[in-house]
Scaffold this active site. Structure first.
Site, PDB file in Angstrom:
ATOM      1  N   GLN A 157     -45.988 -22.539  15.894  1.00 43.93           N
ATOM      2  CA  GLN A 157     -46.684 -23.401  14.948  1.00 43.93           C
ATOM      3  C   GLN A 157     -47.884 -22.649  14.390  1.00 43.93           C
ATOM      4  OE1 GLN A 157     -49.021 -26.502  16.854  1.00 43.93           O
ATOM      5  NE2 GLN A 157     -49.089 -25.357  18.741  1.00 43.93           N
ATOM      6  N   HIS A 217     -58.637 -21.375  21.787  1.00 39.76           N
ATOM      7  CA  HIS A 217     -58.573 -22.221  20.591  1.00 39.76           C
ATOM      8  C   HIS A 217     -59.601 -21.782  19.552  1.00 39.76           C
ATOM      9  CE1 HIS A 217     -59.790 -25.621  18.046  1.00 39.76           C
ATOM     10  NE2 HIS A 217     -58.487 -25.849  18.011  1.00 39.76           N
ATOM     11  N   GLU A 236     -48.563 -25.922  25.204  1.00 40.51           N
ATOM     12  CA  GLU A 236     -49.111 -25.339  23.983  1.00 40.51           C
ATOM     13  C   GLU A 236     -50.104 -24.223  24.310  1.00 40.51           C
ATOM     14  OE1 GLU A 236     -51.675 -26.142  19.977  1.00 40.51           O
ATOM     15  OE2 GLU A 236     -52.308 -26.942  21.897  1.00 40.51           O
ATOM     16  N   HIS A 243     -51.236 -30.286  25.285  1.00 41.83           N
ATOM     17  CA  HIS A 243     -52.158 -29.735  24.281  1.00 41.83           C
ATOM     18  C   HIS A 243     -53.190 -28.832  24.957  1.00 41.83           C
ATOM     19  CE1 HIS A 243     -55.630 -30.356  21.318  1.00 41.83           C
ATOM     20  NE2 HIS A 243     -54.715 -29.672  20.676  1.00 41.83           N
ATOM     21  N   ARG A 244     -53.079 -27.540  24.728  1.00 41.44           N
ATOM     22  CA  ARG A 244     -53.941 -26.533  25.363  1.00 41.44           C
ATOM     23  C   ARG A 244     -53.760 -26.563  26.888  1.00 41.44           C
ATOM     24  NH1 ARG A 244     -59.513 -27.880  21.891  1.00 41.44           N
ATOM     25  NH2 ARG A 244     -58.456 -28.212  19.908  1.00 41.44           N
ATOM     26  N   GLU A 282     -49.214 -21.303  19.121  1.00 38.22           N
ATOM     27  CA  GLU A 282     -49.859 -21.444  17.808  1.00 38.22           C
ATOM     28  C   GLU A 282     -50.560 -20.133  17.464  1.00 38.22           C
ATOM     29  OE1 GLU A 282     -53.327 -23.776  15.297  1.00 38.22           O
ATOM     30  OE2 GLU A 282     -52.619 -24.707  17.163  1.00 38.22           O
ATOM     31  N   ASP A 297     -52.684 -21.671  22.198  1.00 32.48           N
ATOM     32  CA  ASP A 297     -53.292 -21.136  20.977  1.00 32.48           C
ATOM     33  C   ASP A 297     -53.550 -19.647  21.209  1.00 32.48           C
ATOM     34  OD1 ASP A 297     -55.340 -24.114  20.734  1.00 32.48           O
ATOM     35  OD2 ASP A 297     -53.480 -23.646  19.653  1.00 32.48           O
TER      36      ASP A 297
HETATM   37  O1  G3P Z   1     -51.062 -27.842  17.266  1.00 32.79           O
HETATM   38  C1  G3P Z   1     -51.512 -29.027  17.358  1.00 32.79           C
HETATM   39  C2  G3P Z   1     -52.950 -28.935  17.538  1.00 32.79           C
HETATM   40  O2  G3P Z   1     -53.140 -28.103  18.596  1.00 32.79           O
HETATM   41  C3  G3P Z   1     -53.606 -28.413  16.327  1.00 32.79           C
HETATM   42  O3  G3P Z   1     -54.914 -28.521  16.391  1.00 32.79           O
HETATM   43  O4  G3P Z   1     -57.118 -27.587  16.592  1.00 32.79           O
HETATM   44  O5  G3P Z   1     -55.985 -28.453  18.595  1.00 32.79           O
HETATM   45  O6  G3P Z   1     -55.235 -26.353  17.610  1.00 32.79           O
HETATM   46  P1  G3P Z   1     -55.861 -27.689  17.364  1.00 32.79           P
HETATM   47 CA    CA Z   2     -53.344 -25.810  18.815  1.00 32.01          CA
END
Ligand code: G3P
Ligand code: CA
Length: 295
Positions: A184, A86, A71, A44-45, A156, A73
């Protein structure tokens, strides 16, 4: 056959049995029941629990920790450059308030890439990361390729309207293909805009927030199943019923953001297809996340 021949035959049979026993035992120990796919670990990130989110260090660490996906963003700067960030503003993860004190609220879309590159995107997390920069998507892909990191990206789109630029950039690097990228977004229109731009087999995952997840599961899944291949659910909303209902419609279930070992174990045992975690090194230490999920 004479008695002697029978005895000799029995002797060889016994010898064969005892000689092959260790091999048989070893084979049975190694046998694994036919498996359901392991729950994918999505950094995540990047490995954002260990390094500042959305920096090259965070992505590099995620790969070292054997994440199944990294991931990223993505947002656009004022001059349309794609960067890994993000938040819609720069205040939380950079020193923008110091460098540009009079540019509040410091929206990403109010700064050019050149201006962004002057910011420190690491010290806020830990002084060890001082000098880290906000990377462009192009730099992220180049770094992973240069360091022979073969971990697919999980992109994302944080704002609608950047889909064509994102697809073109990934195409240029030859990673716009099944197994190299997944997309996503919280914005359905962004996924719908991506669909015609990407090859068949590249999955699209519709992210939903807590409020949406609590409002009518089956209608939501029915809508999403029209254009997407999966749903991204918040940890607080996911249940066995959700997983069964989504799988029943051929939709993957990815859950965000899962860091605590008991939650990791619970979700892996529940058979979710993927989980976003800031600590991609943790699931590997949890039996349920290593062995096949039992439905
Ligand atoms: O994509 C899953 C998660 O990353 C979504 O929430 O706010 O962390 O981008 P956020
Ligand atoms: Ca995300």
């Amino acid at each position: 056959m004479s008695m002697r021949q029978i005895m000799v035959f029995r002797f060889y049979l016994c010898a064969l049995f005892w000689l092959s026993l260790p091999i048989v035992l070893a084979a049975t120990a190694a046998w694994q029941p036919p498996s359901q796919p392991k729950t994918a670990v999505i950094a995540h990130r990047g490995a954002s629990g260990h390094a500042p989110e959305h920096t090259l260090s965070s992505y590099r660490l995620a790969a070292l920790m054997n994440a199944d996906y990294i991931e990223v963003d993505v947002r656009a700067t004022k001059d349309g450059k794609l960067v890994a960030l993000h938040d819609a503003t720069l205040a939380r993860t950079t020193n923008v308030e110091t460098v540009y004190p009079h540019r509040s609220p410091w929206r990403v879309s109010d700064f050019s890439l050149r201006e962004l590159k002057k910011l420190d995107a690491g010290s806020w997390f830990d002084p060890r990361f001082a000098g880290e920069r906000v990377p462009t998507l192009d730099e992220v892909v180049r770094m992973l390729k240069a360091e022979r990191v073969n971990v697919p990206l999980y992109v994302e789109t944080k704002q609608p309207g950047i889909e064509r630029a994102v697809a073109r950039l990934l195409q240029k690097h030859g990673v716009l293909q099944r197994g190299s990228v997944m997309f996503q977004s919280f914005h359905p229109e962004s996924l719908q805009a991506l669909r015609p731009l990407i090859p068949r087999g590249v999955p699209l995952i519709q992210l939903v927030g807590e409020k949406e997840a609590r409002s009518g599961r089956d209608e939501l899944l029915q809508q999403i199943a029209v254009y997407a291949d999966g749903i991204g659910l918040p940890l607080s909303a996911v249940t066995e019923e959700w997983v069964r209902a989504a799988h029943g419609r051929g939709l993957m279930v990815h859950v965000y953001t899962v860091n605590e070992p008991h939650d990791l174990a619970r979700l892996c045992a529940m058979g979710v297809d993927g989980l976003f975690t800031d600590y991609p090194d943790r699931p590997g230490r949890i039996a349920a996340c290593r062995r096949p999920a039992i439905d």
